[in-house]
Design an enzyme around this catalytic site. Structure first.
Site, PDB file in Angstrom:
ATOM      1  N   LYS A   1       0.846  -1.188   0.000  1.00 37.53           N
ATOM      2  CA  LYS A   1       0.000   0.000   0.000  1.00 37.53           C
ATOM      3  C   LYS A   1       0.884   1.243   0.000  1.00 37.53           C
ATOM      4  O   LYS A   1       1.980   1.241   0.586  1.00 37.53           O
ATOM      5  CB  LYS A   1      -0.870  -0.021   1.265  1.00 37.53           C
ATOM      6  CG  LYS A   1      -1.889   1.093   1.395  1.00 37.53           C
ATOM      7  CD  LYS A   1      -2.690   0.895   2.679  1.00 37.53           C
ATOM      8  CE  LYS A   1      -3.802   1.918   2.817  1.00 37.53           C
ATOM      9  NZ  LYS A   1      -4.621   1.663   4.033  1.00 37.53           N
TER      10      LYS A   1
ATOM     11  N   SER B   1      -9.259   1.629   2.950  1.00 37.96           N
ATOM     12  CA  SER B   1      -8.381   2.443   2.137  1.00 37.96           C
ATOM     13  C   SER B   1      -7.285   1.653   1.412  1.00 37.96           C
ATOM     14  O   SER B   1      -6.567   2.206   0.581  1.00 37.96           O
ATOM     15  CB  SER B   1      -7.713   3.516   3.005  1.00 37.96           C
ATOM     16  OG  SER B   1      -6.929   2.946   4.037  1.00 37.96           O
TER      17      SER B   1
ATOM     18  N   SER C   1      -9.790  -0.906   6.928  1.00 37.48           N
ATOM     19  CA  SER C   1      -9.115  -0.663   5.647  1.00 37.48           C
ATOM     20  C   SER C   1      -8.342  -1.834   5.068  1.00 37.48           C
ATOM     21  O   SER C   1      -7.948  -1.795   3.910  1.00 37.48           O
ATOM     22  CB  SER C   1      -8.183   0.547   5.772  1.00 37.48           C
ATOM     23  OG  SER C   1      -8.930   1.726   5.901  1.00 37.48           O
TER      24      SER C   1
END
Length: 574
Positions: A131, A215, A239
């Site tokens: 990420k 996210s 997330s």
């Protein structure tokens, strides 16, 4: 001076330009109305049989081959770089591409094996995606902010730009992993969808009418398209679990302090009442265990002051399997939480929960009801904690380039609010601790009713009221309209309690079975919004998952339970 839009477009173009010409799609994708699912055979048409074989092997299978030199690390890296490039062109899931560096690293691993006759480490040759919160040398970390382009977390001249690496990145390199891309996030990280002013919107590859989640949405989309065998995301309100669930993947949110977060970029850094945690997403439970075991073997507690000294505990995992092996005398007990008392989940989510319940009973284990302390109280504390700084950090980061805030974020952070005082924060922390204690004692009390002499082993619950969010449906709501807080109610309670929780893929939406609830009377405006948002035709084919929740630092147990249920469902490897 360039505008935020021009800066964002230039950054996007520079990333896309790193895709080799031979890997570019021959033309534009058909619209979602014609081709909603780009997984499976659709993406396979652009790959060789050998690339398909490699990229559709889970992480455990990959390292079995790379650590024995059966497969060359370089060939594996090239295959995943190619598939990741295709995935990005289909759903916009990458922020940073460093394929060339990855292939060079893989070549060095192959040479190391030839020279030493052994692998560098237990993850030798395993491609791992990250990420875009991880700092990796040679590439930027924008975290979706236009104002972070060309800087280190928004600051220039720090000497850390494209040089500094996060602690976990160092550990993954030591283990022999190949790092090759960083994946998309919503700017701010505080959204259940993935959208920003650089890469645009990241779509769900299984159903491009829907969101990939957030996210860690780029991770969910990339791994869902098998452009990565395993990747790392973060979770402060769901997330990791939301993208894993929306994309039919396994993922785990560990308790804070289990895995190293040191040196990663973040929003609202310093807010310590609910800590963001890092954890993996993958196509199998075995892959999650593999990378967690590897990282813990590096003793991250020696380099991250917030990591607890808890090595991987085989005995905790074995305790679960010992109960199962005991036959009729050994029962696991799962509590079932069908909703949070605010919204009724969509029909396919309820069906998935029912499938899991029947699977548990078929295995000879037990299910009980779960009637915990009010989750409304929990949600109220969560939203106060997320607003401690009044949105100062987020508005400052967006203000660096004067860029607008994306809709899923603006629903909660659109207007700067008054910051909480130290005494107010202290009071909320007391209330949080009291709630944690109350929940703990409720869990303890179940020992008297399970029939095993033990408290409930885990909780099974939905992750969201829908299989996946429709665009702008995963909003956090506003301070004045608490009933519009759709997504966090079924996920963020885990964060406040700091429990370990894994995602279990269950089924797919079937428009012929999962019909609309005719005559249903919604409980409140939020429930009505969710109810009206369900369209069986639009949702058809989407992944449906649930979460398996254990207590703090029970990662080994949670993964063992998830593996047992996944095997029984035939979902061990997606």
């Amino acid at each position: 001076m360039a505008t935020w839009k021009e800066l964002g477009e230039a950054k996007r173009d520079s990333v896309n330009a790193l895709i080799p010409k031979a890997w570019l799609l021959p033309g534009p994708l058909p619209p979602p109305t014609e081709q909603r699912d780009v997984t499976g055979k659709y993406i396979q048409q652009y790959l060789t049989p050998r690339e398909i074989e490699i990229t559709e092997t889970d992480a455990v299978g990959i390292v079995k081959n790379t650590t024995t030199a059966t497969w060359k690390a370089r060939e594996v890296a090239e295959a995943f770089c190619h598939r990741a490039a295709l995935a990005h062109q289909m759903v916009h899931c990458l922020h940073e591409i460093f394929f060339e560096a990855a292939i060079n690293d893989a070549q060095l691993l192959d040479e190391y094996y030839i020279q030493h006759g052994k692998p560098l480490g237990p993850l030798h040759g395993l491609p791992i995606s990250l990420k875009d919160q991880f700092h990796v040398r040679g590439v930027e970390t924008t975290m979706g902010y236009v104002g972070w382009i060309g800087t280190f977390e928004g600051q220039k001249g720090t000497g850390k730009e494209k040089v500094y690496e996060s602690e976990m990145v160092t550990e993954l390199r030591n283990l022999g992993a190949i790092l090759y891309c960083k994946t998309s996030v919503p700017h701010t990280l505080m959204a259940g969808e993935t959208i920003n002013n650089i890469i645009g919107y990241t779509w769900n590859p299984k159903n491009r009418h829907l969101a990939t989640g957030g996210s860690s949405g780029g991770e969910g989309a990339l791994i869902g398209l098998k452009g990565s065998p395993v990747g790392f995301g973060t979770d402060i309100g769901g997330s990791i679990r939301i993208p894993a669930a929306f994309n039919g993947l396994y993922g785990i949110r560990p308790s804070s302090g289990r895995l190293p977060y040191e040196g990663m970029a973040n929003s609202m850094d310093g807010q310590n009442s609910i800590l963001s945690v890092v954890g993996p997403l993958a196509t199998s439970v075995g892959a999650l265990k593999l990378v967690i075991k590897g990282l813990l073997s590096q003793k991250p507690w020696l380099h991250d002051p917030l990591v607890s000294e808890i090595p991987w505990r085989d005995e905790k995992e074995q305790e679960v399997f010992d109960v199962v092996k005991a036959g009729s005398g050994g029962q696991l007990v799962f509590a079932i939480m069908p909703d949070d008392g605010v919204v009724r989940p969509h029909p396919p989510v309820r069906r998935a929960l029912d499938i899991v319940v029947k699977t548990i009973e078929k295995l000879g284990h037990k299910v009980v009801e779960w009637n915990p302390p009010s989750h409304a109280r929990c949600n109220d504390l969560v939203f106060k904690i997320w607003a401690f700084d009044g949105g100062e950090d987020i508005h400052t980061a967006l203000g660096l380039a004067g860029e607008p805030m994306c809709t899923p974020v603006s629903s909660f952070y659109g207007v700067k609010k008054e910051q909480y005082t130290a005494s107010q924060i202290s009071r909320i922390n007391v209330l949080k601790r009291q709630y944690q204690k109350e929940y703990m004692e409720y869990w303890n009390s179940t020992a008297s009713s399970t029939g095993t002499g033990r408290p409930v082993d885990a909780i099974i619950s939905p992750l969201a009221p829908f299989a996946a969010a429709r665009p702008d449906m995963a909003q956090f709501g506003t301070g004045e309209e608490k009933t519009k807080r759709v997504l966090p109610g079924l996920s963020a309670w885990v964060n406040l309690l700091d429990y370990s929780s894994a995602i279990l893929p269950v089924t797919l939406v079937d428009k012929g079975i999962d019909v609309v609830d005719v005559g249903y009377t919604p409980k409140n405006p939020t429930d009505e919004k969710i109810h009206r948002g369900y369209d069986p035709e639009l949702y058809h084919g989407a992944h449906v998952s649930v979460q398996v929740v254990g207590r703090r630092f029970q990662e080994e147990k949670v993964l063992a339970l998830t593996e047992i249920l996944g095997d029984a469902l035939g979902k061990h490897v997606v």
